[in-house]
Design a protein around this motif. Structure first.
Motif, PDB file in Angstrom:
ATOM      1  N   LYS A 224     -12.274  -2.599  -0.542  1.00  0.00           N
ATOM      2  CA  LYS A 224     -13.897  -2.487   0.209  1.00  0.00           C
ATOM      3  C   LYS A 224     -13.800  -3.029   1.555  1.00  0.00           C
ATOM      4  CE  LYS A 224     -15.913  -2.150  -3.792  1.00  0.00           C
ATOM      5  NZ  LYS A 224     -16.846  -2.731  -5.123  1.00  0.00           N
ATOM      6  N   LEU A 225     -13.085  -4.352   1.827  1.00  0.00           N
ATOM      7  CA  LEU A 225     -12.912  -5.564   2.389  1.00  0.00           C
ATOM      8  C   LEU A 225     -12.099  -4.549   3.859  1.00  0.00           C
ATOM      9  CD1 LEU A 225     -12.026  -8.873   0.870  1.00  0.00           C
ATOM     10  CD2 LEU A 225     -14.211  -8.134   2.024  1.00  0.00           C
ATOM     11  N   HIS A 226     -10.806  -4.141   3.916  1.00  0.00           N
ATOM     12  CA  HIS A 226     -10.372  -3.138   4.846  1.00  0.00           C
ATOM     13  C   HIS A 226     -11.066  -2.827   5.684  1.00  0.00           C
ATOM     14  CE1 HIS A 226      -6.121  -4.136   2.951  1.00  0.00           C
ATOM     15  NE2 HIS A 226      -6.639  -5.157   3.828  1.00  0.00           N
ATOM     16  N   LEU A 227     -11.604  -1.462   4.682  1.00  0.00           N
ATOM     17  CA  LEU A 227     -13.022  -0.798   5.247  1.00  0.00           C
ATOM     18  C   LEU A 227     -13.918  -1.288   5.807  1.00  0.00           C
ATOM     19  CD1 LEU A 227     -13.291   2.244   5.214  1.00  0.00           C
ATOM     20  CD2 LEU A 227     -14.729   2.099   3.167  1.00  0.00           C
ATOM     21  N   LYS A 228     -14.465  -2.529   5.952  1.00  0.00           N
ATOM     22  CA  LYS A 228     -15.635  -3.146   6.232  1.00  0.00           C
ATOM     23  C   LYS A 228     -14.718  -3.452   7.781  1.00  0.00           C
ATOM     24  CE  LYS A 228     -18.819  -5.857   3.749  1.00  0.00           C
ATOM     25  NZ  LYS A 228     -19.193  -7.229   3.465  1.00  0.00           N
ATOM     26  N   VAL A 229     -13.798  -4.405   7.853  1.00  0.00           N
ATOM     27  CA  VAL A 229     -13.177  -4.252   9.233  1.00  0.00           C
ATOM     28  C   VAL A 229     -12.988  -3.362  10.101  1.00  0.00           C
ATOM     29  CG1 VAL A 229     -12.516  -6.952   8.331  1.00  0.00           C
ATOM     30  CG2 VAL A 229     -10.805  -4.987   8.106  1.00  0.00           C
ATOM     31  N   LEU A 230     -11.817  -2.394   9.864  1.00  0.00           N
ATOM     32  CA  LEU A 230     -12.167  -0.798   9.824  1.00  0.00           C
ATOM     33  C   LEU A 230     -13.175  -1.085  10.756  1.00  0.00           C
ATOM     34  CD1 LEU A 230      -9.792   0.973   7.176  1.00  0.00           C
ATOM     35  CD2 LEU A 230      -8.711  -0.048   9.891  1.00  0.00           C
ATOM     36  N   GLU A 231     -14.196  -0.995  10.208  1.00  0.00           N
ATOM     37  CA  GLU A 231     -15.252  -0.851  10.524  1.00  0.00           C
ATOM     38  C   GLU A 231     -15.922  -1.247  11.567  1.00  0.00           C
ATOM     39  OE1 GLU A 231     -17.120   2.105   6.727  1.00  0.00           O
ATOM     40  OE2 GLU A 231     -18.775  -0.125   7.156  1.00  0.00           O
ATOM     41  N   GLN A 232     -15.688  -2.738  12.120  1.00  0.00           N
ATOM     42  CA  GLN A 232     -16.110  -3.251  12.901  1.00  0.00           C
ATOM     43  C   GLN A 232     -14.804  -3.179  13.868  1.00  0.00           C
ATOM     44  OE1 GLN A 232     -18.188  -6.651  11.702  1.00  0.00           O
ATOM     45  NE2 GLN A 232     -17.169  -5.693   9.488  1.00  0.00           N
ATOM     46  N   GLY A 233     -13.741  -2.392  13.950  1.00  0.00           N
ATOM     47  CA  GLY A 233     -12.721  -1.805  15.540  1.00  0.00           C
ATOM     48  C   GLY A 233     -11.209  -2.671  15.043  1.00  0.00           C
ATOM     49  N   ALA A 234     -11.087  -2.961  14.036  1.00  0.00           N
ATOM     50  CA  ALA A 234      -9.760  -3.778  13.768  1.00  0.00           C
ATOM     51  C   ALA A 234      -8.402  -2.472  13.279  1.00  0.00           C
ATOM     52  CB  ALA A 234      -9.297  -3.998  12.017  1.00  0.00           C
ATOM     53  N   ARG A 235      -7.555  -3.510  14.633  1.00  0.00           N
ATOM     54  CA  ARG A 235      -6.972  -1.695  14.245  1.00  0.00           C
ATOM     55  C   ARG A 235      -5.432  -1.773  14.235  1.00  0.00           C
ATOM     56  NH1 ARG A 235      -7.618   0.351  19.750  1.00  0.00           N
ATOM     57  NH2 ARG A 235      -6.189   2.111  18.321  1.00  0.00           N
ATOM     58  N   ILE A 236      -5.271  -3.104  13.129  1.00  0.00           N
ATOM     59  CA  ILE A 236      -4.078  -3.457  12.579  1.00  0.00           C
ATOM     60  C   ILE A 236      -4.098  -3.531  10.870  1.00  0.00           C
ATOM     61  CG2 ILE A 236      -1.440  -4.257  12.087  1.00  0.00           C
ATOM     62  CD1 ILE A 236      -1.778  -4.367  15.342  1.00  0.00           C
ATOM     63  N   LEU A 237      -3.404  -3.140  10.237  1.00  0.00           N
ATOM     64  CA  LEU A 237      -4.035  -4.641   8.579  1.00  0.00           C
ATOM     65  C   LEU A 237      -3.035  -4.935   7.827  1.00  0.00           C
ATOM     66  CD1 LEU A 237      -6.631  -1.574   6.485  1.00  0.00           C
ATOM     67  CD2 LEU A 237      -7.083  -4.270   8.009  1.00  0.00           C
ATOM     68  N   ARG A 238      -3.178  -5.849   8.170  1.00  0.00           N
ATOM     69  CA  ARG A 238      -1.151  -6.116   7.496  1.00  0.00           C
ATOM     70  C   ARG A 238      -1.574  -6.731   5.669  1.00  0.00           C
ATOM     71  NH1 ARG A 238       0.779 -11.355   5.987  1.00  0.00           N
ATOM     72  NH2 ARG A 238       3.207 -11.650   6.481  1.00  0.00           N
ATOM     73  N   VAL A 239      -0.332  -6.078   5.215  1.00  0.00           N
ATOM     74  CA  VAL A 239      -0.613  -5.524   3.156  1.00  0.00           C
ATOM     75  C   VAL A 239       0.494  -5.554   2.560  1.00  0.00           C
ATOM     76  CG1 VAL A 239      -2.863  -4.421   3.971  1.00  0.00           C
ATOM     77  CG2 VAL A 239      -1.021  -2.764   3.431  1.00  0.00           C
ATOM     78  N   HIS A 240       0.410  -6.355   1.519  1.00  0.00           N
ATOM     79  CA  HIS A 240       1.518  -5.566   0.360  1.00  0.00           C
ATOM     80  C   HIS A 240       1.202  -4.369   0.502  1.00  0.00           C
ATOM     81  CE1 HIS A 240       0.641  -9.156   0.634  1.00  0.00           C
ATOM     82  NE2 HIS A 240       1.870 -10.254   0.559  1.00  0.00           N
ATOM     83  N   ASP A 241      -0.822  -4.043  -0.450  1.00  0.00           N
ATOM     84  CA  ASP A 241      -0.485  -2.615  -1.382  1.00  0.00           C
ATOM     85  C   ASP A 241      -0.563  -1.542   0.061  1.00  0.00           C
ATOM     86  OD1 ASP A 241      -0.228  -4.079  -3.766  1.00  0.00           O
ATOM     87  OD2 ASP A 241      -1.968  -5.168  -2.769  1.00  0.00           O
ATOM     88  N   VAL A 242       0.455  -0.778   0.409  1.00  0.00           N
ATOM     89  CA  VAL A 242       0.718  -0.479   1.510  1.00  0.00           C
ATOM     90  C   VAL A 242      -0.290   1.997   1.306  1.00  0.00           C
ATOM     91  CG1 VAL A 242       1.557   1.157   3.143  1.00  0.00           C
ATOM     92  CG2 VAL A 242       2.572  -1.098   2.839  1.00  0.00           C
ATOM     93  N   ALA A 243       0.608   1.215  -0.354  1.00  0.00           N
ATOM     94  CA  ALA A 243      -0.121   3.079  -0.481  1.00  0.00           C
ATOM     95  C   ALA A 243      -1.900   3.072  -0.678  1.00  0.00           C
ATOM     96  CB  ALA A 243       0.383   3.614  -1.955  1.00  0.00           C
ATOM     97  N   GLU A 244      -2.918   2.414  -1.481  1.00  0.00           N
ATOM     98  CA  GLU A 244      -3.914   1.770  -1.684  1.00  0.00           C
ATOM     99  C   GLU A 244      -4.213   1.782  -0.147  1.00  0.00           C
ATOM    100  OE1 GLU A 244      -1.830   0.590  -4.673  1.00  0.00           O
ATOM    101  OE2 GLU A 244      -1.586   0.629  -3.344  1.00  0.00           O
ATOM    102  N   THR A 245      -3.981   1.238   1.101  1.00  0.00           N
ATOM    103  CA  THR A 245      -4.109   0.994   1.916  1.00  0.00           C
ATOM    104  C   THR A 245      -4.678   2.120   3.098  1.00  0.00           C
ATOM    105  OG1 THR A 245      -3.834  -1.487   2.336  1.00  0.00           O
ATOM    106  CG2 THR A 245      -4.247  -0.377   3.914  1.00  0.00           C
ATOM    107  N   ALA A 246      -3.242   3.052   3.160  1.00  0.00           N
ATOM    108  CA  ALA A 246      -3.492   4.088   3.257  1.00  0.00           C
ATOM    109  C   ALA A 246      -4.241   4.775   2.636  1.00  0.00           C
ATOM    110  CB  ALA A 246      -2.058   4.632   3.527  1.00  0.00           C
ATOM    111  N   ILE A 247      -4.522   5.818   2.091  1.00  0.00           N
ATOM    112  CA  ILE A 247      -5.864   6.103   1.521  1.00  0.00           C
ATOM    113  C   ILE A 247      -6.777   5.443   2.707  1.00  0.00           C
ATOM    114  CG2 ILE A 247      -6.746   6.183  -0.202  1.00  0.00           C
ATOM    115  CD1 ILE A 247      -4.482   6.166  -2.460  1.00  0.00           C
TER     116      ILE A 247
END
Length: 256
Positions: A224-247
Motif C-alpha cells: 500500500k505504501l509502495h503504491l502511494k509513493v509510486l503515485e507521487q513519482g517514485a521511480r525505484i523501489l528497493r525491496v526484499h519481496d520482489v514478486a509482490e512488488t512487481a504486481i
C-alpha cells in the motif's frame, strides 16, 4: 531493486545469502521475480550491527559481482557501501551503480571516487556520522530538512562531476515514525522532481513496530505504501519481496 544481503546479521534475512552459491541462487530468484537492479550489501546497517572495514567488505564480496555479471548479464548491479575503496573494487568487478547510505559523510573520498567511476550515485539522507546513524531526531519539518540536505549534497556532487544522481530520503535511518509517515504523504515534494527518487521502506520498523508485527508479516501494508509513493513519482523501489512488488508496479502502470 531487489536486496541481496551478504551479511550474517541483517535484521530480516541475516545469514541466508552470505555464501557465494546461495547469493547467486537468490539473485537468480530476484531477477526471475521481476527485479531489474540487484543491490548487493556486504555490511548490515541495522542498529547495533557489526562494523566492517572496507577490506572486510571486499573479502565478503569476493567474486560474487563478477560471477553475477557473467551469469546474469541483463541485471544492473548496485553496490551498497559507504567506502570509496569498496566502490573502486566493485567498479573493477563490473558494478553499474553506487548506493551510499552515508551521502559521502563517512568517507571523504566517496564523492571523488564516484565522479572518477562515472557511475550513477544514490544519495541517501542520513545523520552525519556512523555512530549517530540511528539516533532519532524530531525535525521541525522533515520534508524541508531532507530537501535542504539534497540541495547541498547534489550541488557538491555536480561540482565534482557526478552526472547521474538518484535520491533516497532514508527511511529507517534516524527518523521518527511520524516523520516517516509524513515523508510517505509528501513524497511528491522530495527532491524537487530534478532527480529520480528511490524509496526503500521494505521491512522497516516504522511499519511493523506500531502494528506489533514482525518484519516478515507486513507485505500487504508495504505494498500500500509502495503504491502511494509510486503515485507521487517514485521511480525505484528497493525491496526484499520482489514478486509482490512487481504486481504492485504492474497494477500502478495499468491504471496510469
Amino acid at each position: 531493486m531487489g536486496i541481496l544481503n551478504l551479511t550474517p546479521d541483517s535484521f530480516s534475512d541475516g545469514g541466508k545469502f552470505n555464501s557465494e552459491k546461495s547469493a547467486l541462487k537468490h539473485a537468480e530468484k530476484l531477477l526471475h521475480d521481476g527485479a531489474e537492479i540487484i543491490d548487493i550489501g556486504p555490511q548490515s546497517t541495522r542498529p547495533n550491527a557489526e562494523f566492517l572495514t572496507s577490506k572486510e567488505e571486499i573479502e565478503r564480496i569476493g567474486s560474487i559481482i563478477s560471477r553475477m555479471k557473467k551469469e546474469f548479464p541483463q541485471a544492473l548491479i548496485s553496490l551498497d557501501t559507504f567506502y570509496a575503496e569498496t566502490v573502486k573494487f566493485g567498479f573493477n568487478e563490473g558494478i553499474d551503480m553506487i548506493n551510499d547510505i552515508s551521502g559521502g559523510q563517512y568517507d571523504r573520498e566517496m564523492f571523488d571516487t564516484a565522479a572518477a567511476t562515472g557511475l550513477p550515485y544514490i544519495l541517501m539522507h542520513v545523520n552525519p556520522s556512523y555512530e549517530t546513524m540511528h539516533d532519532k531526531i524530531k525535525f521541525e519539518d522533515i520534508t524541508l530538512e531532507v530537501n535542504r540536505y539534497f540541495s547541498k549534497k547534489t550541488n557538491e556532487l555536480l561540482e565534482k562531476g557526478v552526472k547521474d544522481i538518484i535520491l533516497d530520503p532514508g527511511f529507517g535511518f534516524g527518523k521518527t515514525v511520524e516523520d516517516q509517515m509524513k515523508m510517505i504523504g509528501e513524497t511528491e515534494y522530495l527532491g524537487f522532481k530534478r532527480f529520480p527518487l528511490l524509496i526503500g521502506v521494505s521491512r522497516k520498523s516504522f511499519i511493523y513496530k506500531p502494528l506489533g508485527k514482525s518484519p516478515l508479516d507486513i507485505n500487504e501494508e508495504t505494498q500500500k505504501l509502495h503504491l502511494k509513493v509510486l503515485e507521487q513519482g517514485a521511480r525505484i523501489l528497493r525491496v526484499h519481496d520482489v514478486a509482490e512488488t512487481a504486481i504492485t508496479i504492474r497494477d500502478f502502470l495499468r491504471k496510469k
